[in-house]
Enzyme design. Structure first.
Site, PDB file in Angstrom:
ATOM      1  N   GLU A   1      17.429  18.541 -54.869  1.00  0.00           N
ATOM      2  CA  GLU A   1      16.649  17.415 -54.384  1.00  0.00           C
ATOM      3  C   GLU A   1      17.431  16.126 -54.630  1.00  0.00           C
ATOM      4  OE1 GLU A   1      13.979  18.665 -53.078  1.00  0.00           O
ATOM      5  OE2 GLU A   1      12.466  17.085 -52.917  1.00  0.00           O
TER       6      GLU A   1
ATOM      7  N   LYS B   1       8.704  19.814 -60.141  1.00  0.00           N
ATOM      8  CA  LYS B   1       8.844  19.696 -58.695  1.00  0.00           C
ATOM      9  C   LYS B   1       9.226  18.252 -58.392  1.00  0.00           C
ATOM     10  CE  LYS B   1       6.673  20.812 -54.294  1.00  0.00           C
ATOM     11  NZ  LYS B   1       7.259  19.709 -53.570  1.00  0.00           N
TER      12      LYS B   1
ATOM     13  N   CYS C   1       1.389 -28.512 -60.496  1.00  0.00           N
ATOM     14  CA  CYS C   1       0.280 -27.622 -60.850  1.00  0.00           C
ATOM     15  C   CYS C   1       0.677 -26.907 -62.147  1.00  0.00           C
ATOM     16  CB  CYS C   1       0.077 -26.624 -59.719  1.00  0.00           C
ATOM     17  SG  CYS C   1      -1.040 -25.289 -60.096  1.00  0.00           S
TER      18      CYS C   1
ATOM     19  N   TYR D   1      18.569  22.878 -57.935  1.00  0.00           N
ATOM     20  CA  TYR D   1      17.586  23.844 -58.413  1.00  0.00           C
ATOM     21  C   TYR D   1      17.757  25.246 -57.843  1.00  0.00           C
ATOM     22  CZ  TYR D   1      15.159  21.985 -54.264  1.00  0.00           C
ATOM     23  OH  TYR D   1      14.861  21.549 -53.011  1.00  0.00           O
TER      24      TYR D   1
ATOM     25  N   ASP E   1      10.151  14.943 -56.504  1.00  0.00           N
ATOM     26  CA  ASP E   1       9.622  14.389 -55.260  1.00  0.00           C
ATOM     27  C   ASP E   1      10.693  13.556 -54.577  1.00  0.00           C
ATOM     28  OD1 ASP E   1       7.822  13.949 -53.320  1.00  0.00           O
ATOM     29  OD2 ASP E   1       6.514  12.626 -54.480  1.00  0.00           O
TER      30      ASP E   1
ATOM     31  N   CYS F   1      -6.513 -24.556 -54.911  1.00  0.00           N
ATOM     32  CA  CYS F   1      -5.768 -23.818 -55.928  1.00  0.00           C
ATOM     33  C   CYS F   1      -6.670 -23.589 -57.147  1.00  0.00           C
ATOM     34  CB  CYS F   1      -4.519 -24.612 -56.320  1.00  0.00           C
ATOM     35  SG  CYS F   1      -3.739 -23.946 -57.804  1.00  0.00           S
TER      36      CYS F   1
ATOM     37  N   ALA G   1      -1.836  15.321 -50.647  1.00  0.00           N
ATOM     38  CA  ALA G   1      -3.075  16.087 -50.775  1.00  0.00           C
ATOM     39  C   ALA G   1      -3.790  16.164 -49.432  1.00  0.00           C
ATOM     40  CB  ALA G   1      -3.972  15.454 -51.825  1.00  0.00           C
ATOM     41  N   GLU G   2      -3.795  15.038 -48.713  1.00  0.00           N
ATOM     42  CA  GLU G   2      -4.458  15.043 -47.406  1.00  0.00           C
ATOM     43  C   GLU G   2      -3.698  15.933 -46.427  1.00  0.00           C
ATOM     44  OE1 GLU G   2      -6.171  11.138 -45.700  1.00  0.00           O
ATOM     45  OE2 GLU G   2      -5.012  10.560 -47.464  1.00  0.00           O
ATOM     46  N   TYR G   3      -2.354  15.873 -46.506  1.00  0.00           N
ATOM     47  CA  TYR G   3      -1.534  16.700 -45.629  1.00  0.00           C
ATOM     48  C   TYR G   3      -1.808  18.178 -45.911  1.00  0.00           C
ATOM     49  CZ  TYR G   3       2.573  18.746 -43.421  1.00  0.00           C
ATOM     50  OH  TYR G   3       3.396  19.516 -42.647  1.00  0.00           O
ATOM     51  N   ASP G   4      -1.830  18.521 -47.193  1.00  0.00           N
ATOM     52  CA  ASP G   4      -2.097  19.911 -47.568  1.00  0.00           C
ATOM     53  C   ASP G   4      -3.443  20.376 -47.039  1.00  0.00           C
ATOM     54  OD1 ASP G   4       0.197  20.701 -48.839  1.00  0.00           O
ATOM     55  OD2 ASP G   4      -0.383  19.789 -50.748  1.00  0.00           O
TER      56      ASP G   4
ATOM     57  N   LYS H   1       0.749  22.097 -57.993  1.00  0.00           N
ATOM     58  CA  LYS H   1       0.790  20.638 -57.826  1.00  0.00           C
ATOM     59  C   LYS H   1      -0.010  19.906 -58.906  1.00  0.00           C
ATOM     60  CE  LYS H   1       2.040  18.838 -54.300  1.00  0.00           C
ATOM     61  NZ  LYS H   1       2.386  18.809 -52.891  1.00  0.00           N
TER      62      LYS H   1
ATOM     63  N   CYS I   1       0.084 -22.930 -53.286  1.00  0.00           N
ATOM     64  CA  CYS I   1      -0.327 -24.228 -53.788  1.00  0.00           C
ATOM     65  C   CYS I   1       0.946 -25.074 -53.753  1.00  0.00           C
ATOM     66  CB  CYS I   1      -0.839 -24.098 -55.218  1.00  0.00           C
ATOM     67  SG  CYS I   1      -0.928 -25.690 -56.043  1.00  0.00           S
TER      68      CYS I   1
ATOM     69  N   CYS J   1      -5.057 -25.917 -60.248  1.00  0.00           N
ATOM     70  CA  CYS J   1      -5.040 -27.385 -60.262  1.00  0.00           C
ATOM     71  C   CYS J   1      -6.066 -27.987 -59.306  1.00  0.00           C
ATOM     72  CB  CYS J   1      -3.646 -27.912 -59.933  1.00  0.00           C
ATOM     73  SG  CYS J   1      -3.197 -27.695 -58.206  1.00  0.00           S
TER      74      CYS J   1
ATOM     75  N   GLU K   1       9.837  24.804 -63.340  1.00  0.00           N
ATOM     76  CA  GLU K   1      10.702  23.627 -63.166  1.00  0.00           C
ATOM     77  C   GLU K   1       9.854  22.450 -62.692  1.00  0.00           C
ATOM     78  OE1 GLU K   1      13.631  24.682 -60.216  1.00  0.00           O
ATOM     79  OE2 GLU K   1      14.032  26.610 -61.181  1.00  0.00           O
TER      80      GLU K   1
ATOM     81  N   SER L   1      10.160  26.163 -47.413  1.00  0.00           N
ATOM     82  CA  SER L   1       9.243  25.292 -48.128  1.00  0.00           C
ATOM     83  C   SER L   1       8.578  26.125 -49.227  1.00  0.00           C
ATOM     84  CB  SER L   1       8.223  24.773 -47.132  1.00  0.00           C
ATOM     85  OG  SER L   1       7.446  23.800 -47.738  1.00  0.00           O
ATOM     86  N   LEU L   2       7.579  25.569 -49.860  1.00  0.00           N
ATOM     87  CA  LEU L   2       6.873  26.317 -50.893  1.00  0.00           C
ATOM     88  C   LEU L   2       5.385  26.278 -50.588  1.00  0.00           C
ATOM     89  CD1 LEU L   2       8.589  24.823 -54.075  1.00  0.00           C
ATOM     90  CD2 LEU L   2       8.777  27.193 -53.294  1.00  0.00           C
TER      91      LEU L   2
ATOM     92  N   ARG M   1      17.291  19.045 -45.053  1.00  0.00           N
ATOM     93  CA  ARG M   1      16.569  20.279 -44.787  1.00  0.00           C
ATOM     94  C   ARG M   1      16.256  20.417 -43.301  1.00  0.00           C
ATOM     95  NH1 ARG M   1      10.967  22.109 -47.513  1.00  0.00           N
ATOM     96  NH2 ARG M   1      10.185  20.330 -46.344  1.00  0.00           N
TER      97      ARG M   1
HETATM   98  S1  IVH Z   1      12.853  25.734 -54.738  1.00  0.00           S
HETATM   99  C1  IVH Z   1      12.683  28.788 -51.542  1.00  0.00           C
HETATM  100  N1  IVH Z   1      12.632  24.085 -56.786  1.00  0.00           N
HETATM  101  O1  IVH Z   1       9.926  21.079 -52.773  1.00  0.00           O
HETATM  102  C2  IVH Z   1      12.602  27.810 -52.626  1.00  0.00           C
HETATM  103  N2  IVH Z   1      12.116  23.272 -54.611  1.00  0.00           N
HETATM  104  O2  IVH Z   1       7.602  21.682 -51.132  1.00  0.00           O
HETATM  105  C3  IVH Z   1      12.348  26.443 -52.183  1.00  0.00           C
HETATM  106  N3  IVH Z   1      11.476  20.915 -54.545  1.00  0.00           N
HETATM  107  O3  IVH Z   1      11.724  22.219 -49.994  1.00  0.00           O
HETATM  108  C4  IVH Z   1      12.899  25.406 -53.012  1.00  0.00           C
HETATM  109  N4  IVH Z   1      11.676  20.533 -56.710  1.00  0.00           N
HETATM  110  O4  IVH Z   1      12.728  20.233 -51.369  1.00  0.00           O
HETATM  111  C5  IVH Z   1      12.498  24.248 -55.452  1.00  0.00           C
HETATM  112  N5  IVH Z   1      12.504  22.732 -58.653  1.00  0.00           N
HETATM  113  C6  IVH Z   1      12.381  22.891 -57.341  1.00  0.00           C
HETATM  114  C7  IVH Z   1      11.984  21.834 -56.501  1.00  0.00           C
HETATM  115  C8  IVH Z   1      11.853  22.073 -55.128  1.00  0.00           C
HETATM  116  C9  IVH Z   1      11.377  19.998 -55.531  1.00  0.00           C
HETATM  117  C10 IVH Z   1      11.196  20.635 -53.131  1.00  0.00           C
HETATM  118  C11 IVH Z   1      12.150  21.254 -52.157  1.00  0.00           C
HETATM  119  C12 IVH Z   1      11.291  22.130 -51.299  1.00  0.00           C
HETATM  120  C13 IVH Z   1       9.951  21.458 -51.419  1.00  0.00           C
HETATM  121  C14 IVH Z   1       8.814  22.366 -51.092  1.00  0.00           C
END
Ligand code: IVH
Length: 679
Positions: free
Chosen positions: A181, A121, A442, A234, A123, A419, A38-41, A322, A437, A422, A119, A87-88, A142
């Protein structure tokens, strides 16, 4: 210039770029992120916002346009992805998901609801698998999205990656690119971390880092870890059968070819069904055996996907919706201390109850005094807590700003000198992070020690469950371990809810348990750090209990696989006369075993590595000191830094910069297997 962006924006873009690059490297190269998703985003979004407002500030190599981290010095060969691994984009709430739906409707000029595939996601770590003529031929991480690291050898050890695509009627394509993944299931993650703690290695922060680290180990040193990984497919990027028209069909085909695909995935008609899917998945999140951090929503129709196309970083036809972060803020109400089996004092923060990722949390482990000092956690602090794969939540950090507002100053926390069970004095040994301890009698320790002694790996005593142990200690019948072997059926019968038959059975189990082995006996004593592996090694190396009792720490440390902390702990245990007396009494009360044949002690100089100098780097499967001892026994020398004169670099897991340096200097690199072969 009239409309040039303000200096402050320019500076902020530079700062954000540097900061995001740093976090990319921590995440993708070191597998040790400092901040949550969340912080990265939030950082990435701030950068994207500024770039959108001031397009002049959008650099060609901005992290907002690329994926992952540059692939320098990772020690793996790199190869290009035929089509980039993207990425997404993220949707952090329902409105952002609606905006996604409206955006594509507008782009395609359509008003009716879209068919989506939703689907989980996963991790983990994204990878591409290449199959030629149906045979697994290459696997890439990747990487930076265009180039990945070649981790074929490691991937070929992952059981759910088929060596050969299963036919399912159709002929395999000449070339297929499958994306998915690699994840470490939670049970395996927890087992891995407890092994790491036992070996005094830093535990992984979450299953994703553990999975990524496993994939990027040099060759397949840690085979069990690779075997516990799972690959879940996926996407079918290339090699789709002719008739394919949808993402759903791709998932079906992948399943038929023998891949795992998430059984949760669904086709959803329109956004409302996606919301429903998301809510149901979020409810079930904690029941799943892998970590997920949201839902990936993909336009199902491949022709529409094509029409929507992709941007440099992410496709327009998919989005990651997310889950709320598994982090929350709350307050530390108190710090309680538990005393464990080995006498270790574990501080636990009592929190104002808060929901984290769908679960109510009111405790967080603080591990030890060092951890408390490092994070400077005090009673009354406002803290960020997170659940990260481990069942027990952790405190990520404190919020200093909130402390400043506290009415009274908050006192730094120190573990108690006495402790809490005891009342005896606690101790902390040099080089150990744990406060203990040391009093074996004890009651806190005695109960857990008795349970430990009765356990399967130790004396394996049937019928000595938690309730009975409690009664035995509380009634005063057992005040030390050996008292157990003085118990008679008549005395036991007097205990509440203990029938004559159970009493006789327990006495019979105790009789049976007297016949044991030296390793089991060592485990039963409950010496800190001595588990099954170490007990076995100590027993075979020393060949009997007396030589082990007589050994000092340096002598014990000479043994392969025994690090300084273990050696110190064993020597300390037997240096305490009350422990030796207890061992004697156990033997007098009938505990017996046959001594194993002692192993030949290490050979003197003249071994395979005479005159060679070696540098060790990365995480090895045993403490470095163990490798050092063996290398020295074989006539070699272990040195700290690399030079042209170094003969070998031994590279373990996550080798870091030394590996690249060795390659540059032309120093030969060995993995653990190759070193073993030399030794
Ligand atoms: S589709 C172009 N489907 O999430 C489509 N990615 O934050 C990109 N990930 O790089 C991938 N579950 O490593 C897809 N059901 C899923 C996924 C998924 C996890 C990962 C994947 C992607 C990252 C993006």
């Amino acid at each position: 210039m009239a409309n040039s962006p303000p200096e402050s924006s320019r500076r902020r873009v530079d700062e954000l770029t540097a900061e995001i690059r740093r976090h990319n490297a921590l995440y993708y190269q070191n597998d040790l992120p400092e901040i949550g998703d969340a912080e990265y985003d939030a950082l990435l979004r701030e950068l994207q916002g500024l770039e959108a407002d001031h397009p002049e500030l959008l650099a060609a190599d901005s992290p907002s346009r690329s994926v992952g981290a540059p692939l320098e010095g990772t020690g793996f060969a790199t190869a290009a992805h035929r089509t980039p691994m993207l990425s997404l984009d993220n949707a952090m709430d329902a409105d952002e998901l609606r905006a996604f739906d409206q955006r594509i409707a507008k782009l395609l000029g359509r008003s009716e609801a879209f068919e989506y595939v939703a689907e989980p996601k996963l991790d983990g770590s994204g990878v591409e698998l290449i199959y030629r003529e149906g045979k697994f031929s290459q696997g890439l991480t990747r990487g930076d999205g265009r180039m990945g690291e070649d981790v074929t050898v490691n991937l070929s050890r992952v059981p759910s990656i088929p060596k050969q695509l299963r036919g399912a009627g159709a002929r395999p394509p000449g070339f297929a690119s499958i994306r998915g993944e690699v994840v470490l299931p939670l049970a395996a993650f927890q087992a891995l971390n407890s092994q790491r703690r036992e070996r005094e290695l830093e535990p992984f922060a979450n299953p994703r880092n553990a999975a990524a680290g496993a994939l990027r180990q040099i060759h397949d040193i840690d085979l069990p870890r690779l075997r516990s990984l799972e690959f879940c497919a996926y996407a079918l990027a290339e090699g789709k059968p002719e008739a394919h028209a949808s993402q759903w069909q791709s998932l079906e085909t992948l399943g038929q070819w023998g891949f795992l695909v998430s059984p949760e995935s669904r086709v959803c008609q329109g956004l409302e069904e996606v919301f429903l899917f998301y809510r149901e998945l979020l409810e079930r999140r904690s029941e799943l055996d892998v970590e997920i951090d949201g839902t990936v929503v993909k336009v199902n129709d491949l022709a529409l996907q094509q029409a929507l196309g992709t941007l440099s970083r992410a496709p327009r036809w998919a989005i990651a919706y997310k889950f709320p972060p598994e982090q929350a803020t709350t307050r530390v109400e108190a710090i309680h201390v538990q005393v464990g089996r080995t006498g270790a004092l574990t501080p636990v923060a009592k929190l104002e109850p808060v929901r984290v990722g769908g679960v109510q949390v009111s405790n967080a482990t603080l591990h030890n005094q060092d951890e408390i000092n490092r994070k400077d956690i005090r009673v009354g602090d406002t803290v960020v807590v997170q659940r990260a794969g481990d069942v027990i939540p952790q405190i990520v950090r404190i919020l200093l700003a909130a402390r400043a507002e506290a009415k009274a100053p908050l006192e730094p926390y120190a573990l108690p000198v006495d402790c809490p069970v005891c009342g005896g004095k606690t101790i902390r040994l040099d080089g150990e992070s744990v406060t203990r301890c040391p009093n074996l009698d004890c009651p806190a320790q005695l109960k857990t020690n008795l349970r430990h002694l009765a356990g399967r790996g130790a004396l394996d005593i049937d019928g000595l469950g938690e309730k009975i142990v409690e009664q035995l200690v509380e009634s005063g019948l057992v005040e030390r371990l050996s008292d157990l072997f003085t118990l008679e059926a008549e005395t036991l019968e007097a205990l509440e809810r203990m029938g004559a038959k159970s009493a006789r059975n327990l006495v019979a189990s105790l009789e049976k348990a007297r016949d044991t082995t030296l390793p089991r006996f060592l485990i039963a004593l409950g010496i800190p750090h001595v588990g099954a592996t170490i007990a076995e090694v100590l027993a075979t190396e020393f060949g009997g209990l007396e030589p082990l009792i007589a050994a000092n720490a340096p002598e014990i440390e000479e043994i392969e696989g025994v690090g300084p902390a273990i050696a110190e702990s064993v020597a300390r245990f037997f240096a305490d006369p009350s422990n030796v007396a207890e061992v004697e009494r156990l033997r007098e009360l009938g505990l017996r075993w046959r001594d194993p044949d002692p192993a030949p002690r290490q050979a003197g100089p003249g071994g395979a590595l005479v005159g060679q100098s070696l540098v060790l780097t990365g995480t090895l499967s045993a403490p470095r000191s163990a490798f050092k001892a063996r290398i020295e026994a074989a006539g070699g020398k272990v040195v700290g830094s690399l030079s042209k004169k170094t003969d070998f670099l031994v590279a373990g897991d996550n080798p870091g910069g030394k590996l690249q340096k060795a390659l540059n200097l032309g120093v030969k690199v060995l993995d653990e297997g190759a070193l073993e072969a030399l030794l």
